[in-house]
Design a protein around this motif. Sequence first.
Motif, PDB file in Angstrom:
ATOM      1  N   SER A 297     -41.386   3.383  26.072  1.00 24.65           N
ATOM      2  CA  SER A 297     -41.828   2.887  27.383  1.00 24.65           C
ATOM      3  C   SER A 297     -40.743   3.013  28.454  1.00 24.65           C
ATOM      4  CB  SER A 297     -42.299   1.437  27.261  1.00 24.65           C
ATOM      5  OG  SER A 297     -41.270   0.644  26.722  1.00 24.65           O
ATOM      6  N   MET A 298     -39.523   3.384  28.063  1.00 24.49           N
ATOM      7  CA  MET A 298     -38.469   3.563  29.068  1.00 24.49           C
ATOM      8  C   MET A 298     -38.537   4.940  29.726  1.00 24.49           C
ATOM      9  SD  MET A 298     -35.077   1.564  27.853  1.00 24.49           S
ATOM     10  CE  MET A 298     -34.666   2.593  26.465  1.00 24.49           C
ATOM     11  N   PHE A 299     -39.312   5.839  29.155  1.00 22.33           N
ATOM     12  CA  PHE A 299     -39.457   7.154  29.781  1.00 22.33           C
ATOM     13  C   PHE A 299     -40.108   6.995  31.157  1.00 22.33           C
ATOM     14  CE2 PHE A 299     -37.673   9.283  26.480  1.00 22.33           C
ATOM     15  CZ  PHE A 299     -38.435   9.489  25.332  1.00 22.33           C
ATOM     16  N   ASP A 300     -39.484   7.626  32.156  1.00 23.79           N
ATOM     17  CA  ASP A 300     -40.029   7.501  33.501  1.00 23.79           C
ATOM     18  C   ASP A 300     -40.144   8.837  34.222  1.00 23.79           C
ATOM     19  OD1 ASP A 300     -36.904   6.201  34.968  1.00 23.79           O
ATOM     20  OD2 ASP A 300     -37.378   8.055  33.906  1.00 23.79           O
ATOM     21  N   TYR A 301     -39.839   9.918  33.517  1.00 24.38           N
ATOM     22  CA  TYR A 301     -39.912  11.227  34.135  1.00 24.38           C
ATOM     23  C   TYR A 301     -40.338  12.212  33.071  1.00 24.38           C
ATOM     24  CZ  TYR A 301     -38.628  14.932  37.425  1.00 24.38           C
ATOM     25  OH  TYR A 301     -38.664  15.981  38.299  1.00 24.38           O
ATOM     26  N   PHE A 302     -41.343  13.012  33.409  1.00 26.24           N
ATOM     27  CA  PHE A 302     -41.956  13.885  32.412  1.00 26.24           C
ATOM     28  C   PHE A 302     -42.029  15.311  32.956  1.00 26.24           C
ATOM     29  CE2 PHE A 302     -43.220  10.315  29.859  1.00 26.24           C
ATOM     30  CZ  PHE A 302     -43.347   9.295  30.787  1.00 26.24           C
TER      31      PHE A 302
END
Lengths: 110, 114
Positions: free
Chosen positions: B28-33
């Motif tokens: 859930s810490m991913f913020d850029y894909f």
Amino acid sequence: EAGVTQSPTHLIKTRGQQATLRCSPISGHTSVYWYQQALGLGLQFLLWYDEGEERNRGNFPPRFSGRQFPNYSSELNVNALELEDSALYLCASRGPNEQFFGPGTRLTVL
Amino acid sequence: DQQVKQNSPSLSVQEGRISILNCDYTNSMFDYFLWYKKYPAEGPTFLISISSIKDKNEDGRFTVFLNKSAKHLSLHIVPSQPGDSAVYFCAASAQYFGNEKLTFGTGTRLTIIP
């Protein structure tokens, strides 16, 4: 504008030897990333260098190491090579929004 | 522990139709894909990205959709062309936390049938 360059294109070594892979980032980019793509696997993060310092490393043993030079080029060293180190090693440099990848070095360990 | 998953190793689509590639993530810490495309013997080429503050980003034939609640993103290619045949990798990073390393999925091989 030249892209990320890597050398050599191919490298063949035997078990126990050392391998040195080189990367030149896009001009103006200060961050360099190294990734390993082993057969059948996705790209696995190895190392991140920025302004000459190691910022982060992935889940790889200490025999994977590297450095970044004052001109921001980078070197990846793999000591005591094992058969499972055979892979495509990719270098990337960071732009404003994304990482730009080089063509990779194919390392084969016999 | 595979934090970014691409559950379809391969996909075949007729030329001119829509290609939909899927990707799921667990962190859930991913913020850029990002989506990358890779041809054999070449490095990955950046295609398109999306920040977690958006749910859609479009660039020509490529559109990326992000569903944060489902931790799912997809890449739509319309219309599909033979040159789109390649391996597509989904990647994620936690930039807000200063962690810019990319975590990649295992890739989906897209084949466009003429």
